[in-house]
Design a protein around this motif. Structure first.
Motif, PDB file in Angstrom:
ATOM      1  N   CYS A 169       0.967  -1.158  -0.102  1.00 44.81           N
ATOM      2  CA  CYS A 169      -0.002   0.137   0.005  1.00 44.81           C
ATOM      3  C   CYS A 169       0.903   1.263   0.036  1.00 44.81           C
ATOM      4  N   GLU A 170       0.843   1.987  -0.986  1.00 47.44           N
ATOM      5  CA  GLU A 170       1.512   3.295  -1.023  1.00 47.44           C
ATOM      6  C   GLU A 170       0.640   4.437  -0.734  1.00 47.44           C
ATOM      7  N   ILE A 171       1.223   5.119   0.396  1.00 50.12           N
ATOM      8  CA  ILE A 171       0.602   6.610   0.656  1.00 50.12           C
ATOM      9  C   ILE A 171       1.289   7.537   0.193  1.00 50.12           C
ATOM     10  N   TYR A 172       0.723   8.248  -0.768  1.00 50.47           N
ATOM     11  CA  TYR A 172       1.227   9.544  -1.412  1.00 50.47           C
ATOM     12  C   TYR A 172       0.856  10.804  -0.493  1.00 50.47           C
ATOM     13  N   THR A 173       1.754  11.589  -0.367  1.00 54.30           N
ATOM     14  CA  THR A 173       1.436  12.650   0.782  1.00 54.30           C
ATOM     15  C   THR A 173       2.284  14.000   0.110  1.00 54.30           C
ATOM     16  N   ASP A 174       2.139  15.036   1.211  1.00 52.56           N
ATOM     17  CA  ASP A 174       3.116  16.166   0.847  1.00 52.56           C
ATOM     18  C   ASP A 174       4.269  16.061   1.235  1.00 52.56           C
ATOM     19  N   VAL A 175       4.862  15.182   1.791  1.00 50.61           N
ATOM     20  CA  VAL A 175       6.169  14.842   2.570  1.00 50.61           C
ATOM     21  C   VAL A 175       6.708  13.573   1.953  1.00 50.61           C
ATOM     22  N   ASP A 176       8.138  13.645   1.853  1.00 47.93           N
ATOM     23  CA  ASP A 176       8.494  12.388   0.961  1.00 47.93           C
ATOM     24  C   ASP A 176       9.060  11.378   1.906  1.00 47.93           C
ATOM     25  N   GLY A 177       8.536  11.107   2.967  1.00 48.35           N
ATOM     26  CA  GLY A 177       8.490  10.002   3.940  1.00 48.35           C
ATOM     27  C   GLY A 177       8.435  10.522   5.435  1.00 48.35           C
ATOM     28  N   ILE A 178       8.956   9.737   6.296  1.00 50.87           N
ATOM     29  CA  ILE A 178       8.712   9.684   7.777  1.00 50.87           C
ATOM     30  C   ILE A 178      10.126  10.048   8.302  1.00 50.87           C
ATOM     31  N   TYR A 179      10.021  11.113   9.073  1.00 54.86           N
ATOM     32  CA  TYR A 179      11.396  11.653   9.518  1.00 54.86           C
ATOM     33  C   TYR A 179      11.575  11.349  10.936  1.00 54.86           C
ATOM     34  N   THR A 180      12.799  11.524  11.650  1.00 54.33           N
ATOM     35  CA  THR A 180      13.141  11.089  12.938  1.00 54.33           C
ATOM     36  C   THR A 180      12.320  12.108  13.652  1.00 54.33           C
ATOM     37  N   THR A 181      12.017  13.260  13.286  1.00 52.96           N
ATOM     38  CA  THR A 181      10.852  14.102  14.174  1.00 52.96           C
ATOM     39  C   THR A 181      10.526  14.999  13.101  1.00 52.96           C
ATOM     40  N   ASP A 182       9.492  15.915  13.494  1.00 57.15           N
ATOM     41  CA  ASP A 182       9.056  16.884  12.806  1.00 57.15           C
ATOM     42  C   ASP A 182      10.140  17.951  12.268  1.00 57.15           C
ATOM     43  N   PRO A 183      10.189  17.988  11.026  1.00 56.05           N
ATOM     44  CA  PRO A 183      11.331  18.873  10.431  1.00 56.05           C
ATOM     45  C   PRO A 183      10.825  20.368  10.693  1.00 56.05           C
ATOM     46  N   ARG A 184       9.703  20.636  10.983  1.00 58.76           N
ATOM     47  CA  ARG A 184       9.497  22.083  11.088  1.00 58.76           C
ATOM     48  C   ARG A 184       9.630  22.339  12.870  1.00 58.76           C
ATOM     49  N   LYS A 185       9.953  21.504  13.684  1.00 53.40           N
ATOM     50  CA  LYS A 185      10.357  21.882  14.891  1.00 53.40           C
ATOM     51  C   LYS A 185      11.869  21.429  15.237  1.00 53.40           C
ATOM     52  N   TYR A 186      12.476  20.634  14.496  1.00 53.68           N
ATOM     53  CA  TYR A 186      13.862  20.314  14.740  1.00 53.68           C
ATOM     54  C   TYR A 186      14.443  20.115  13.111  1.00 53.68           C
ATOM     55  N   SER A 187      15.015  21.155  12.763  1.00 50.62           N
ATOM     56  CA  SER A 187      15.211  21.222  11.277  1.00 50.62           C
ATOM     57  C   SER A 187      16.318  20.200  10.763  1.00 50.62           C
ATOM     58  N   LYS A 188      17.075  19.713  11.649  1.00 47.96           N
ATOM     59  CA  LYS A 188      18.054  18.741  11.218  1.00 47.96           C
ATOM     60  C   LYS A 188      17.698  17.243  11.097  1.00 47.96           C
ATOM     61  N   ALA A 189      16.308  17.083  11.300  1.00 47.91           N
ATOM     62  CA  ALA A 189      15.831  15.750  11.162  1.00 47.91           C
ATOM     63  C   ALA A 189      16.065  15.124   9.961  1.00 47.91           C
ATOM     64  N   VAL A 190      16.107  13.906   9.979  1.00 48.93           N
ATOM     65  CA  VAL A 190      16.739  12.969   8.810  1.00 48.93           C
ATOM     66  C   VAL A 190      15.539  12.062   8.370  1.00 48.93           C
ATOM     67  N   LYS A 191      15.264  11.582   7.294  1.00 51.17           N
ATOM     68  CA  LYS A 191      14.353  10.643   6.800  1.00 51.17           C
ATOM     69  C   LYS A 191      14.685   9.412   7.329  1.00 51.17           C
ATOM     70  N   ILE A 192      13.640   8.469   7.597  1.00 52.56           N
ATOM     71  CA  ILE A 192      13.914   7.134   8.309  1.00 52.56           C
ATOM     72  C   ILE A 192      13.361   6.074   6.653  1.00 52.56           C
ATOM     73  N   HIS A 193      14.383   5.524   6.452  1.00 52.50           N
ATOM     74  CA  HIS A 193      14.209   4.632   5.349  1.00 52.50           C
ATOM     75  C   HIS A 193      13.262   3.406   5.487  1.00 52.50           C
ATOM     76  N   GLN A 194      13.597   3.004   6.847  1.00 58.54           N
ATOM     77  CA  GLN A 194      12.536   1.552   7.266  1.00 58.54           C
ATOM     78  C   GLN A 194      12.183   1.710   8.643  1.00 58.54           C
ATOM     79  N   ILE A 195      11.034   1.431   8.976  1.00 61.33           N
ATOM     80  CA  ILE A 195      10.712   1.446  10.381  1.00 61.33           C
ATOM     81  C   ILE A 195       9.522   0.207  10.428  1.00 61.33           C
ATOM     82  N   SER A 196       9.509  -0.379  11.832  1.00 57.98           N
ATOM     83  CA  SER A 196       8.760  -1.267  12.207  1.00 57.98           C
ATOM     84  C   SER A 196       7.287  -0.894  12.564  1.00 57.98           C
TER      85      SER A 196
END
Length: 411
Positions: A169-196
Motif C-alpha cells: 500500500c503506497e501512501i502519497y502525501t505532501d512529504v517524502d517520507g517519515i522523519y526522525t521528528t517533525d522537521p518544522r520543529k527540528y530542522s536537522k531531522a533526517v528521513k527514516i528509510h525503514q521502520i517497524s
C-alpha cells in the motif's frame, strides 16, 4: 499480477493538475504489470469548507448528517480521478464506500471498519480496470453513511490492501517520507528509510501526523507493507514493515512532541475495588480515548488517579467524571492544559540499557522539569511544561543524534 493500492491525500489531489499527476502514477504502475487500486481523499480543504457550511446552518449539526455531507468530498475526487485516467486512454471506474461494501459500526464520525466486500474490486481488476475507491467512508448494517474520522483515508487504503491481499500500500502525501521528528520543529531531522509497525504505532499515537495509528494496526495485523512517499517527487520514501533483526541496533528511531493534551487528576479517590474501572468505563462510554495513566497512593485509604486526553475531549471528560462523583466519592479534580508530552521511540530499547538515564540527564542539564513519566517496551514519554516542549524535543533529538543516519550515530 500483484495488486498495488495507492492512496492520495487531500493536498495531493487539491486541483486538476494534481489529480492528473496522481492519475499518471496509477497508470505508471498499471503499465508495469500491476493491478492498481487508488484510494482518494477529498480535495484540498474541501472537508473544512463543508464543515464550515454545516456549522453556519446549525451550530451543533447531527453527526449522521455530517457523515452524509462529508462523504461527498471523496466521491467528487474519485469521479474526477477516473475521468483523468480515462482521458489518458486507460479503463477506470470509481466506487463509493457503499458500492465496495465497506461495512462499519454505527459510530458516526468515528466509525470502525468491520468488513470489506472485495468481490466487485477483484472483478473489475480482472477486467483490466484501474479501480478508484473513495476513502474515509463506509456504511453501517442499516445502510447509513459513516465516516472513519481522522486518518480515515489511510485506514481505508490499508484495509482495502489487506482485503485484496495486495503486495503493498503506497501512501502519497505532501512529504517524502517519515522523519526522525517533525522537521518544522527540528530542522536537522533526517528521513527514516525503514521502520517497524510497532515503532510507527507508537509515533502515530504520540502525535506524528504522517499516518494514523489505525492504518498501521491494519498493516501489522494483515502483514501489509506500507510505503510513505512524496506525491510530487519520484524519490524513495519510508517503508513500514515487519521488524527485522538489524532494527534493534538503532537505539532511538524517532522523537515526538504532542501539545494538544490535557491532564486530569482525580484527587482522593477511595481505595475501593472497581473505582478505576468505573472511571475508564464511563469515559469509554462517551468514546473518549485515554492516553497515559498514573495512580499514586496518598495513604492506605485513597489515591490520586491521573491521565491525559486530547484537549478536544476535555469538556466531555469533565462532564462524565463529575457525573459519577457520588458513585466513586473522590475529593476534587485538578486540570492542567499547559502541558506537552515529549517522547523517544525505538525498538533498540528492548536490548540496550541506559536510554532513560541519558534522556533524563539531558533534560535536567537543560533545566527542563518533568511532571510525570510513562514508558512502554519501546517508548519513554515525559510530560513537561508546554512552553518548554520545543526545547525538550531538541534536547532529545541532539542526545540521540536524530540528525544523523543510524549507521553514523554513536551508541
Amino acid at each position: 499480477m500483484s495488486i498495488i493500492v495507492q492512496k492520495f491525500g487531500g493536498t495531493s489531489v487539491a486541483n486538476s493538475e494534481k489529480i492528473r499527476n496522481a492519475a499518471k502514477r496509477a497508470v505508471a504502475k498499471y503499465k508495469q504489470g500491476h493491478k492498481v487500486v487508488v484510494v482518494a481523499s477529498a480535495r484540498g480543504k474541501q472537508t473544512d469548507e463543508l464543515v464550515a457550511d454545516a456549522h453556519e446552518l446549525n451550530p451543533n449539526p447531527p453527526k449522521r448528517e455530517m457523515d452524509q455531507l462529508l462523504s461527498t468530498g471523496e466521491q467528487q475526487t474519485v469521479s474526477l480521478m477516473a475521468m483523468a485516467i480515462q482521458g489518458m486512454g486507460y479503463k477506470a471506474l470509481s466506487f463509493t464506500g457503499h458500492q465496495i461494501q465497506m461495512i462499519t459500526d454505527s459510530v458516526h464520525s468515528k466509525a470502525r471498519i468491520e468488513s470489506i466486500g472485495s468481490e466487485i474490486i477483484h472483478e473489475k481488476l480482472d477486467e483490466g480496470y484501474i479501480v478508484i475507491a473513495a476513502g474515509f467512508q463506509g456504511i453501517d448494517e442499516k445502510g447509513n453513511v459513516t465516516t472513519l474520522g481522522r486518518g480515515g483515508s489511510d485506514t481505508s487504503a490499508v484495509a482495502i490492501a489487506a482485503a485484496l491481499k495486495a503486495k503493498q500500500c503506497e501512501i502519497y502525501t505532501d512529504v517524502d517520507g517519515i522523519y526522525t521528528t517533525d522537521p518544522r520543529k527540528y530542522s536537522k531531522a533526517v528521513k527514516i528509510h525503514q521502520i517497524s509497525y510497532d515503532e510507527m504505532l507508537e509515533l502515530a499515537s504520540l502525535g506524528a501526523g504522517v499516518m494514523h495509528g489505525r492504518a498501521i494496526e491494519f498493516g501489522k495485523k494483515y502483514g501489509v507493507e506500507i510505503q510513505v512517499r512524496s506525491s510530487t517527487l519520484d524519490i524513495e520514501g519510508t517503508l513500514i514493515t515487519q521488524e527485522v533483526p538489524q532494527m534493534e541496533g538503532i537505539l532511538v528511531s524517532g522523537a515526538t512532541v504532542q501539545s494538544d493534551l490535557a491532564k486530569i487528576t482525580i484527587i482522593g479517590i477511595p481505595h475501593s475495588p472497581g473505582n478505576a474501572a468505573k472511571v475508564f468505563s464511563a469515559l469509554a462510554g462517551t468514546k473518549i480515548s485515554v492516553n497515559d495513566i498514573i495512580q499514586t497512593e496518598l495513604d492506605d485509604n485513597s489515591a490520586n488517579l491521573s491521565f491525559t486526553i486530547s484537549k478536544n475531549d476535555l469538556a466531555d471528560a469533565l462532564k462524565t467524571i463529575k457525573a459519577i462523583k457520588a458513585e466513586i466519592q473522590y475529593r476534587e479534580l485538578f486540570i492542567r492544559e499547559d502541558i506537552a508530552e515529549v517522547s523517544a521511540v525505538g525498538i533498540g530499547m528492548r536490548t540496550h540499557y541506559g536510554v532513560a538515564d541519558r534522556m533524563f540527564k539531558a533534560l535536567a542539564e537543560n533545566k527542563i522539569n518533568i511532571d510525570s513519566i510513562t514508558t512502554s517496551e519501546i517508548r519513554i514519554s515525559c510530560i513537561v511544561d508546554k512552553q518548554q516542549s520545543d526545547k525538550a524535543l531538541e534536547v532529545i533529538c541532539d542526545t540521540f543524534q536524530l540528525d544523523k543516519e543510524p549507521e553514523e550515530r554513536d551508541m
